[in-house]
Each structure stands twice: as C-alpha cells, then as structure tokens.
Design a protein around this motif. Sequence first.
Motif, PDB file in Angstrom:
ATOM      1  N   GLY A 119       0.817  -1.219   0.000  1.00  0.00           N
ATOM      2  CA  GLY A 119       0.000   0.000   0.000  1.00  0.00           C
ATOM      3  C   GLY A 119       0.849   1.268   0.000  1.00  0.00           C
ATOM      4  O   GLY A 119       0.334   2.363   0.226  1.00  0.00           O
ATOM      5  N   LYS A 120       2.141   1.151  -0.250  1.00  0.00           N
ATOM      6  CA  LYS A 120       3.045   2.314  -0.257  1.00  0.00           C
ATOM      7  C   LYS A 120       3.283   2.780  -1.695  1.00  0.00           C
ATOM      8  O   LYS A 120       2.841   2.123  -2.645  1.00  0.00           O
ATOM      9  CB  LYS A 120       4.377   1.931   0.412  1.00  0.00           C
ATOM     10  CG  LYS A 120       4.222   1.587   1.870  1.00  0.00           C
ATOM     11  CD  LYS A 120       3.870   2.823   2.665  1.00  0.00           C
ATOM     12  CE  LYS A 120       3.304   2.499   4.016  1.00  0.00           C
ATOM     13  NZ  LYS A 120       2.953   3.691   4.786  1.00  0.00           N
ATOM     14  N   LEU A 121       4.026   3.866  -1.852  1.00  0.00           N
ATOM     15  CA  LEU A 121       4.319   4.374  -3.195  1.00  0.00           C
ATOM     16  C   LEU A 121       5.667   3.845  -3.682  1.00  0.00           C
ATOM     17  O   LEU A 121       6.595   3.650  -2.901  1.00  0.00           O
ATOM     18  CB  LEU A 121       4.342   5.899  -3.213  1.00  0.00           C
ATOM     19  CG  LEU A 121       3.005   6.609  -3.023  1.00  0.00           C
ATOM     20  CD1 LEU A 121       3.150   8.095  -3.278  1.00  0.00           C
ATOM     21  CD2 LEU A 121       1.924   6.032  -3.923  1.00  0.00           C
ATOM     22  N   PHE A 122       5.749   3.686  -5.006  1.00  0.00           N
ATOM     23  CA  PHE A 122       6.926   3.091  -5.635  1.00  0.00           C
ATOM     24  C   PHE A 122       7.179   3.835  -6.944  1.00  0.00           C
ATOM     25  O   PHE A 122       6.252   4.028  -7.732  1.00  0.00           O
ATOM     26  CB  PHE A 122       6.608   1.607  -5.916  1.00  0.00           C
ATOM     27  CG  PHE A 122       7.735   0.762  -6.452  1.00  0.00           C
ATOM     28  CD1 PHE A 122       9.063   1.111  -6.292  1.00  0.00           C
ATOM     29  CD2 PHE A 122       7.435  -0.446  -7.105  1.00  0.00           C
ATOM     30  CE1 PHE A 122      10.085   0.304  -6.772  1.00  0.00           C
ATOM     31  CE2 PHE A 122       8.439  -1.266  -7.587  1.00  0.00           C
ATOM     32  CZ  PHE A 122       9.766  -0.890  -7.420  1.00  0.00           C
ATOM     33  N   THR A 123       8.412   4.263  -7.134  1.00  0.00           N
ATOM     34  CA  THR A 123       8.768   4.851  -8.432  1.00  0.00           C
ATOM     35  C   THR A 123      10.199   4.485  -8.779  1.00  0.00           C
ATOM     36  O   THR A 123      10.955   4.006  -7.933  1.00  0.00           O
ATOM     37  CB  THR A 123       8.553   6.376  -8.447  1.00  0.00           C
ATOM     38  OG1 THR A 123       8.531   6.832  -9.804  1.00  0.00           O
ATOM     39  CG2 THR A 123       9.650   7.133  -7.698  1.00  0.00           C
ATOM     40  N   ILE A 124      10.544   4.696 -10.047  1.00  0.00           N
ATOM     41  CA  ILE A 124      11.878   4.351 -10.563  1.00  0.00           C
ATOM     42  C   ILE A 124      12.504   5.622 -11.140  1.00  0.00           C
ATOM     43  O   ILE A 124      11.804   6.452 -11.726  1.00  0.00           O
ATOM     44  CB  ILE A 124      11.759   3.247 -11.656  1.00  0.00           C
ATOM     45  CG1 ILE A 124      11.056   1.986 -11.103  1.00  0.00           C
ATOM     46  CG2 ILE A 124      13.132   2.895 -12.248  1.00  0.00           C
ATOM     47  CD1 ILE A 124      11.802   1.227 -10.021  1.00  0.00           C
ATOM     48  N   GLY A 125      13.828   5.732 -10.990  1.00  0.00           N
ATOM     49  CA  GLY A 125      14.528   6.980 -11.321  1.00  0.00           C
ATOM     50  C   GLY A 125      14.778   7.238 -12.795  1.00  0.00           C
ATOM     51  O   GLY A 125      15.929   7.426 -13.199  1.00  0.00           O
ATOM     52  N   TYR A 126      13.693   7.309 -13.575  1.00  0.00           N
ATOM     53  CA  TYR A 126      13.824   7.644 -15.005  1.00  0.00           C
ATOM     54  C   TYR A 126      13.720   9.160 -15.180  1.00  0.00           C
ATOM     55  O   TYR A 126      12.700   9.674 -15.653  1.00  0.00           O
ATOM     56  CB  TYR A 126      12.732   6.936 -15.812  1.00  0.00           C
ATOM     57  CG  TYR A 126      12.973   5.460 -16.013  1.00  0.00           C
ATOM     58  CD1 TYR A 126      14.092   5.001 -16.704  1.00  0.00           C
ATOM     59  CD2 TYR A 126      12.062   4.510 -15.550  1.00  0.00           C
ATOM     60  CE1 TYR A 126      14.305   3.649 -16.905  1.00  0.00           C
ATOM     61  CE2 TYR A 126      12.272   3.150 -15.746  1.00  0.00           C
ATOM     62  CZ  TYR A 126      13.394   2.724 -16.431  1.00  0.00           C
ATOM     63  OH  TYR A 126      13.604   1.385 -16.642  1.00  0.00           O
TER      64      TYR A 126
END
Length: 369
Positions: A119-126
């Motif tokens: 339920g947390k946020l997730f992103t990738i460094g693009y």
Amino acid sequence: MKHKVGIVGCGGIAHQKHLPALSNAAERVEIVACCDIIVERAQEVAENFGAPGCKVFEDYRELLKEGDIEIVYVLTPNVAHCPITVAAFEAGKHVLCEKPMAANVEDAQRMMDAWKKSGKLFTIGYQNRYRPDSQTLKRLCEEGELGQIYYAQAHALRRRGVPTWGVFTDKAQQGGGPLIDIGTHSLDLTLWFMDNYEPAAVTGVTFEKLGHSLRPEVQGNPMGTWNPDTFEVEDAAFAFVTMKDGSLITIDASWIINSTEERCAASYLCGTIAGAELTGVGGSNDKKLYLNKIMGGKQVKIEADTEAGGVDLFPGRSVQAADVECKVWLDAIEGKGELVVKPEQAFTVTKILDAVYKSAQTGKQIVFE
Ligand SMILES: NC(=O)c1ccc[n+]([C@@H]2O[C@H](COP(=O)([O-])OP(=O)(O)OC[C@H]3O[C@@H](n4cnc5c(N)ncnc54)[C@H](O)[C@@H]3O)[C@@H](O)[C@H]2O)c1
C-alpha cells in the motif's frame, strides 16, 4: 514535519542526482540514515548531507528497522534493487529505486508483488522524462499532434562510453551492459511517448566484440580505461519489439561501437499525422526536439523551442530534471499529485529488456502470453 529519508547505496548516482536534489528540497525532506556496504561512503554522506544525528549503517536490514524512516532510496547496483526494495516495502516504507527496476524480470515481479501488498508508493529513477524536451514531446503526443504512433526507435548509442566506476561491467551485479544500463532510459521514454505498454514479441541480438578484446591503449573511452579481462557484458545490443496493436519499436544500445553517431536517451517517433525526433543527451545535437509535419502542403522539419517559456513542470532553464523528479515524488507522497513514473510502466521496460537478453542467448524470438 519533514519527510524522513534513508539512503541505501552512497555511490555515483547518489552524489550525481539524489543528494543534490534532496538538498534542494531541504524544506520538505531530511536524510536521517545512510547505508553502504563500504561504510565510509555512508559516513561521508551522513556528514555532508544528513540531518543532525543521521545514522550510518553497513547493512540495509538494520536501516529498515528505523521506525521513523518513511522513504527509502535504493541506489545500489541493479542486482541489489530487488532484495532491498522488497524488504523496504515489508518494513512499510515508500521506495524510490534507481533504474532499471531490476536486473531481470523475475526480480521485478517480486518487487511488484511486495509493492502491491504494501500500500506504499513506488517509483523508478527515469529522470529523462522530466527534461523540457521530453515533457514537450509527451504533451504533443497526448494532444494527438502525432496521430497514432506506429513505428518508433529507442536510441542509446554511445560510440565510447563505458562507465568505469562501480560494477557496470560485472554481469552478476548488473544483469547486463549498455542495454540494461542506458537502453532502459530510451525504451522508457519511447513507451511513455507512445503510451503503449503491451509488447507482443521481442527479437534481440547482443555483440561482445570489443569490450573483452580492446587493450587500454586503444580504448579511447572518455570515462577512462576499463579492464578487458573483467568485462563480462555486451558492448552493444539491438532489438525488434512488436507491440500487440501491431506497432513496432527498434532499440539500439551501446557503450562501444564504431559508429559516427551518438544518440543517448533519444527517441524517434513516426505517427499517422506527424513525426518527432528527440535527439537526446550528448553530442553536438544535445536535447533538441524536431517535428516532421506537412504545412502549407509541404513537408517541413521544425525545431521546437522547448526551453523558452517553459512547460508545466519547467518554468525556466534553471530547473533540473533531478529536482523535478524529487518534487513529483514528494508531491505524490503528500497526495498532491500523481506519480509520473508508474511501477507498471517501469516493469514493462524490464520485461522487454529481459526478453531481449533471452532472445539473444537463445537465438529465438520471445513471445509474450
Ligand atoms: N538515473 C540514471 O541516469 C543513473 C545513472 C547512473 C547510475 N544509475 C543507477 O544507479 C544505481 C547505482 O549506480 P552508481 O553509478 O551509483 O554505482 P556506484 O557503484 O557508484 O554506487 C553504488 C553504491 O552502492 C553500494 N552498495 C552495493 N551493494 C549494496 C548493498 N547491498 N547495500 C548497500 N549499499 C550497497 C556500493 O558500495 C556503492 O557505493 C544502478 O542501478 C544504476 O543503474 C542511474
């Protein structure tokens, strides 16, 4: 209250991108813990960028026990992205992980599963998505200016550009060479412009002609010499990706190739109404955006002025992609905006790159279910 961040991996990308961006956002965020298996690196970051009392760890599992940490940055070599990200989600943290999502698709799937449970946020460094030229082209694509994009090229060609720090030429640590390292940016941009995340099949070829054999005196690498005896990854990779709607993407990626052109984090798009060329970073044609269209009954090639006046996220020239990446991330955590790099999108990039390597190994086309 400031957001409390834990940094795992205190090497090149931490210093080049995230530590400056977090420092520039110091009114919103503070670094309360740092971790690196080379503990002196974590100490240096804690001293120079940490909040007073910033803790230092050698083992990320100890850092994750710190209950006040809300956000974890995973800035380690590719193979470590999966175990650290999964453990961070299990510990209830938001995760920004560097690109690519993972060294292979199986790891990426584990990360997606852990993220969905958390339920947390997730992103990738693009961060290339936040360049003014990329933002302008994305808007044109969204507004339908290009029509349906049915053919695209994702370019990540460096004539000589082998990273000589860290473990970039170590296959076990990184999962591959230029394709997974810089091809990942170009493919991410291209899929995003097309807004098409439905690959049907992939055919890939990799070359290992030069990395193993070029002795230091004939390498001509601007980033310094590499050791050919420990160069375990491809020098270049090429792929043909067909999408479920019938459109086609080609990918080229190299760190070492005897080409006259240099095109990195670049993308060419051909649509039913117009075409676009995002020249990418480096070389003499740095970050230009050209459009091909019919005007007054004639075919014209126009250069867009992507800096002047700015676009939504870019009020002026001084704004750095890294700062925008950080702002978008913190805004999303605060519920003030949507993530730009969504986990499902980054997962598809890794799924395609993984298939390119599998196709190159087997000599067969990889068909997705
Ligand atoms: N977004 C970009 O344009 C960009 C550019 C360069 C690198 N990267 C990505 O950033 C990541 C790191 O690259 P880099 O250039 O910073 O490499 P680096 O080798 O300079 O830094 C990585 C650091 O992680 C540490 N580390 C390794 N395993 C660890 C573990 N299990 N726990 C804690 N620390 C660990 C290393 O000791 C090192 O200090 C890679 O995934 C790479 O693809 C992204």
